[in-house]
Design an enzyme around this catalytic site. Sequence first.
Site, short mmCIF file in Angstrom:
data_model
loop_
_atom_site.label_atom_id
_atom_site.label_comp_id
_atom_site.label_asym_id
_atom_site.label_seq_id
_atom_site.Cartn_x
_atom_site.Cartn_y
_atom_site.Cartn_z
N PRO A 1 -15.46 -5.22 2.99
CA PRO A 1 -16.98 -5.48 3.44
C PRO A 1 -18.08 -4.71 2.88
O PRO A 1 -19.15 -4.94 3.09
CB PRO A 1 -16.83 -5.50 4.97
N LEU A 2 -17.55 -3.54 2.38
CA LEU A 2 -18.57 -2.69 1.82
C LEU A 2 -18.58 -2.58 0.33
O LEU A 2 -18.89 -1.66 -0.49
CB LEU A 2 -18.61 -1.09 2.35
N TYR B 1 0.86 -1.21 -0.02
CA TYR B 1 -0.07 0.01 0.00
C TYR B 1 0.93 1.16 -0.07
O TYR B 1 1.41 1.55 1.12
CB TYR B 1 -0.84 0.18 1.21
#
Length: 326
Positions: free
Chosen positions: A201-202, A54
Amino acid sequence: MPLRRLGPLRVGALALGCMAMSDYYGANDESESLAAIHRALDLGVTLLDTADAYGSGANEELVGRAIAGRRDQVVLATKFGVVRHGGRTTGVCGRPDYVRSACEASLRRLGVEHIDLYQQHRVDPAVPIEDTVGALAELVAEGKVRHIGLSEASRETIRRAHAVHPIATLQNEWSLWSREIEGDQLALCRELGIGIAPYAPLGRGFLTGKYRSATDFDADDFRRVAQPRFADGNLRHNLAIVDALTAQATRLGITPAQLALAWLLAQGQDVVPIQGATTRAHLEENLTAATLTLTEADITAAAQAVPADAIRGERYAPDRMKLLDD
């Protein structure tokens, strides 16, 4: 924040994923990111998740600055194995020598003496998983790593890895619109006592209902360039699904993001979703999901609003799909 057992770890029911604070989703605000991490810790979040990929290490440095002086409040998770050059993913690596060098570099960037949960970001098909996990086991023995985990690993890989050293967690994509884990992988993890830490999760923000067009994303946003589900034709089809979820959430007096997270939390006490809020406002909205009281009928209705077979588009572009262990 309620606590849950994630494999051998005791953590808050919702984790904070820090990826978008440095990379992938367009512009970011470092001061707000630091404030969001501090607010998460104040509200009882304990598991922070990052990776050396990242921002090509920048995200680990950010997390390291955020937790300085608060290390004892954090279950610190990072990942290795995705190789990037010039801001682009070029492959994966699980060689034992690479595992060690990657760990040493992460420790330096994070400014810590040990990593609580060190995860293989993607399985390297060119290296036997036994060799990679053997190198991780050595790091555990040396005290540099406390527990080890896998991400996007197949059932066979999980079983073989666990035979070498206990695997603490599996971090796979899991949400109302990504349900692949619900087959063999989930059953095996529960058989072996491996905790589940779902990422995205979204639905990478889609399940919040806030995105209606590809133009809602920056030109270089990962979702626009490498996520077929957000391509114009697919997105228009998928909007009907998120609208149905939003209608269910409105009936309950909550947001679609809260309903999506509550649905995932209801899938088992061994599930700790890694939500990725980058602002304090979104963080506080998401964390409310951990304290909602919904009925079984509410949870069922959420799943019915987002049928697993109704989503159009693959999770990743073809080159990235090849990195998944199947």
